[in-house]
Design an enzyme around this catalytic site. Structure first.
Site, PDB file in Angstrom:
ATOM      1  N   MET A 121       5.604  -3.720  49.909  1.00  0.00           N
ATOM      2  CA  MET A 121       4.620  -2.785  50.473  1.00  0.00           C
ATOM      3  C   MET A 121       4.300  -3.156  51.915  1.00  0.00           C
ATOM      4  O   MET A 121       4.212  -4.338  52.250  1.00  0.00           O
ATOM      5  CB  MET A 121       3.336  -2.835  49.639  1.00  0.00           C
ATOM      6  CG  MET A 121       3.566  -2.543  48.166  1.00  0.00           C
ATOM      7  SD  MET A 121       2.024  -2.516  47.269  1.00  0.00           S
ATOM      8  CE  MET A 121       2.619  -2.168  45.606  1.00  0.00           C
ATOM      9  N   GLY A 142      -2.137  -2.165  37.806  1.00  0.00           N
ATOM     10  CA  GLY A 142      -3.309  -1.973  36.958  1.00  0.00           C
ATOM     11  C   GLY A 142      -3.945  -0.600  37.001  1.00  0.00           C
ATOM     12  O   GLY A 142      -5.079  -0.428  36.556  1.00  0.00           O
ATOM     13  N   HIS A 194      11.388  -6.644  38.689  1.00  0.00           N
ATOM     14  CA  HIS A 194      11.006  -5.582  39.633  1.00  0.00           C
ATOM     15  C   HIS A 194      10.137  -6.164  40.748  1.00  0.00           C
ATOM     16  O   HIS A 194       9.126  -6.818  40.492  1.00  0.00           O
ATOM     17  CB  HIS A 194      10.240  -4.506  38.863  1.00  0.00           C
ATOM     18  CG  HIS A 194       9.889  -3.289  39.656  1.00  0.00           C
ATOM     19  ND1 HIS A 194      10.772  -2.246  39.864  1.00  0.00           N
ATOM     20  CD2 HIS A 194       8.751  -2.940  40.303  1.00  0.00           C
ATOM     21  CE1 HIS A 194      10.181  -1.314  40.587  1.00  0.00           C
ATOM     22  NE2 HIS A 194       8.951  -1.717  40.874  1.00  0.00           N
ATOM     23  N   HIS A 238      11.932  -2.465  44.961  1.00  0.00           N
ATOM     24  CA  HIS A 238      11.292  -1.158  45.176  1.00  0.00           C
ATOM     25  C   HIS A 238      10.620  -1.181  46.544  1.00  0.00           C
ATOM     26  O   HIS A 238       9.590  -1.825  46.729  1.00  0.00           O
ATOM     27  CB  HIS A 238      10.280  -0.956  44.037  1.00  0.00           C
ATOM     28  CG  HIS A 238       9.471   0.294  44.136  1.00  0.00           C
ATOM     29  ND1 HIS A 238       8.348   0.495  43.352  1.00  0.00           N
ATOM     30  CD2 HIS A 238       9.612   1.414  44.901  1.00  0.00           C
ATOM     31  CE1 HIS A 238       7.838   1.688  43.643  1.00  0.00           C
ATOM     32  NE2 HIS A 238       8.565   2.252  44.573  1.00  0.00           N
ATOM     33  N   SER A 267       7.071  -6.184  36.685  1.00  0.00           N
ATOM     34  CA  SER A 267       6.784  -6.163  38.128  1.00  0.00           C
ATOM     35  C   SER A 267       6.033  -7.436  38.500  1.00  0.00           C
ATOM     36  O   SER A 267       4.934  -7.687  37.995  1.00  0.00           O
ATOM     37  CB  SER A 267       5.928  -4.948  38.482  1.00  0.00           C
ATOM     38  OG  SER A 267       5.303  -5.178  39.736  1.00  0.00           O
ATOM     39  N   ASP A 308       7.989  -5.371  44.165  1.00  0.00           N
ATOM     40  CA  ASP A 308       7.309  -4.310  44.915  1.00  0.00           C
ATOM     41  C   ASP A 308       7.071  -4.732  46.355  1.00  0.00           C
ATOM     42  O   ASP A 308       6.289  -5.641  46.621  1.00  0.00           O
ATOM     43  CB  ASP A 308       5.983  -3.970  44.235  1.00  0.00           C
ATOM     44  CG  ASP A 308       6.203  -3.228  42.935  1.00  0.00           C
ATOM     45  OD1 ASP A 308       6.889  -2.195  42.958  1.00  0.00           O
ATOM     46  OD2 ASP A 308       5.708  -3.699  41.887  1.00  0.00           O
ATOM     47  N   MET A 345       8.456   0.259  49.272  1.00  0.00           N
ATOM     48  CA  MET A 345       7.417   1.243  49.609  1.00  0.00           C
ATOM     49  C   MET A 345       7.077   1.026  51.072  1.00  0.00           C
ATOM     50  O   MET A 345       5.988   0.551  51.426  1.00  0.00           O
ATOM     51  CB  MET A 345       6.199   1.032  48.700  1.00  0.00           C
ATOM     52  CG  MET A 345       6.458   1.480  47.267  1.00  0.00           C
ATOM     53  SD  MET A 345       5.337   0.736  46.089  1.00  0.00           S
ATOM     54  CE  MET A 345       6.209  -0.787  45.745  1.00  0.00           C
ATOM     55  N   GLY A 370       3.753  -4.158  35.059  1.00  0.00           N
ATOM     56  CA  GLY A 370       3.155  -5.315  35.731  1.00  0.00           C
ATOM     57  C   GLY A 370       2.075  -5.933  34.863  1.00  0.00           C
ATOM     58  O   GLY A 370       2.291  -6.928  34.183  1.00  0.00           O
ATOM     59  N   MET A 404       7.405   7.469  40.008  1.00  0.00           N
ATOM     60  CA  MET A 404       6.128   6.765  40.130  1.00  0.00           C
ATOM     61  C   MET A 404       5.097   7.490  39.269  1.00  0.00           C
ATOM     62  O   MET A 404       4.808   8.663  39.495  1.00  0.00           O
ATOM     63  CB  MET A 404       5.640   6.768  41.586  1.00  0.00           C
ATOM     64  CG  MET A 404       6.308   5.756  42.487  1.00  0.00           C
ATOM     65  SD  MET A 404       6.373   4.068  41.864  1.00  0.00           S
ATOM     66  CE  MET A 404       4.651   3.685  41.580  1.00  0.00           C
ATOM     67  N   ASP A 439       7.493   3.782  36.614  1.00  0.00           N
ATOM     68  CA  ASP A 439       6.740   2.675  37.208  1.00  0.00           C
ATOM     69  C   ASP A 439       5.277   3.058  37.411  1.00  0.00           C
ATOM     70  O   ASP A 439       4.983   3.990  38.160  1.00  0.00           O
ATOM     71  CB  ASP A 439       7.398   2.341  38.563  1.00  0.00           C
ATOM     72  CG  ASP A 439       6.788   1.141  39.258  1.00  0.00           C
ATOM     73  OD1 ASP A 439       5.896   0.494  38.690  1.00  0.00           O
ATOM     74  OD2 ASP A 439       7.229   0.863  40.397  1.00  0.00           O
TER      75      ASP A 439
END
Ligand code: DX5
Ligand code: ZN
Length: 233
Positions: A37, A145, A33, A66, A8, A35, A68, A195, A137, A173
């Site tokens: 957001m 993290g 990947h 992905h 990620s 992300d 979100m 990630g 998820m 993930d």
């Protein structure tokens, strides 16, 4: 079939994302990947279709996007045009999951469905013929993290059963490390997003490390995840 590793880029250096993608692919990443957001569906803001489009030429593998974001429908075409290979949407975002998944496929992309940790996977039963990927998820989405939520192992196993012999990828993930990759693979996942476990760069004697060293560090991180996943325990 061996487990795929999808780093990620949320944990990569945002000032040089193209170079980071090239480095992690040289290091053995199977997919990249991304992300996305929106500061509404999740409490963080990242990148949009313009950045995905700018990253496309740097990615030789699979661009696994992905989303979100809520609403998601108005942006599907933009991410498809930006060059995503897989577009994953959340079961919790939007009212018409079935329709959104159909739109993604009609745009010529692979369609993914994702479930937050506290969302039951039941909706999947109704769209099994419309998805190419299920993303579980294993943290509450928004940040890299975080720690893996163990209750998701049973959910992964239940989803694996629902998938049966269908050609659907089962991706996990959040909080994936060499410590839990074996259990996640054992439960049935075949794609691991990671990630922080991939993009950790040890600095040498207090200095930031050079490019070769960065690739070597990412390669070691990916190798450790792959080896752990292979044990399936
Ligand atoms: C979380 C994102 C993840 C995240 C994973 O909302 O969807 O892809 O970057 O990061 P780690 O592997 O550090 O948990
Ligand atoms: Zn993600």
């Amino acid at each position: 079939m061996s487990v795929k590793i999808a780093p990620s880029i949320l944990s990569a250096d945002f000032a040089k994302l193209g170079a980071e993608i090239r480095a992690v692919e040289t290091a053995g990443a199977d997919w990249i990947h991304v992300d996305v957001m929106d500061g509404h569906f999740v409490p963080n803001l990242t990148i949009g279709p313009a950045v995905v489009g700018a990253l496309r030429p740097h990615c030789q593998t699979v661009l696994d996007v992905h989303l979100m974001i809520d609403p998601v429908d108005p942006y599907l075409e933009a991410f498809a045009k930006a060059g995503a290979d897989i577009i994953t949407i959340h079961a919790e975002a939007g009212y018409h999951l079935d329709r959104s998944l159909q739109v993604i496929r009609a745009l010529g992309k692979k369609a993914g469905i994702s479930f937050n940790p506290a969302t039951p996977e039941d909706a999947l039963a109704y769209v099994l013929d419309k998805v190419d990927l299920v993303l579980v998820m294993s943290v509450n989405p928004g940040f890299g993290g975080q720690s893996f939520i163990a209750s998701q192992l049973d959910k992964i196993a239940r989803i694996k059963k629902m998938i049966g012999r269908r050609k659907i990828d089962l991706e996990v993930d959040g909080g994936v490390t060499p410590t839990n990759a074996g259990a996640i693979a054992k439960a049935g996942a075949n794609v691991l997003v990671a990630g922080s476990a991939v993009f950790s760069r040890p600095s040498i004697a207090g200095r930031s490390s050079g490019e070769d060293h960065v690739v070597a560090a990412y390669a070691a991180n990916i190798k450790a995840l792959r080896a752990a996943a292979k044990t399936k325990k």
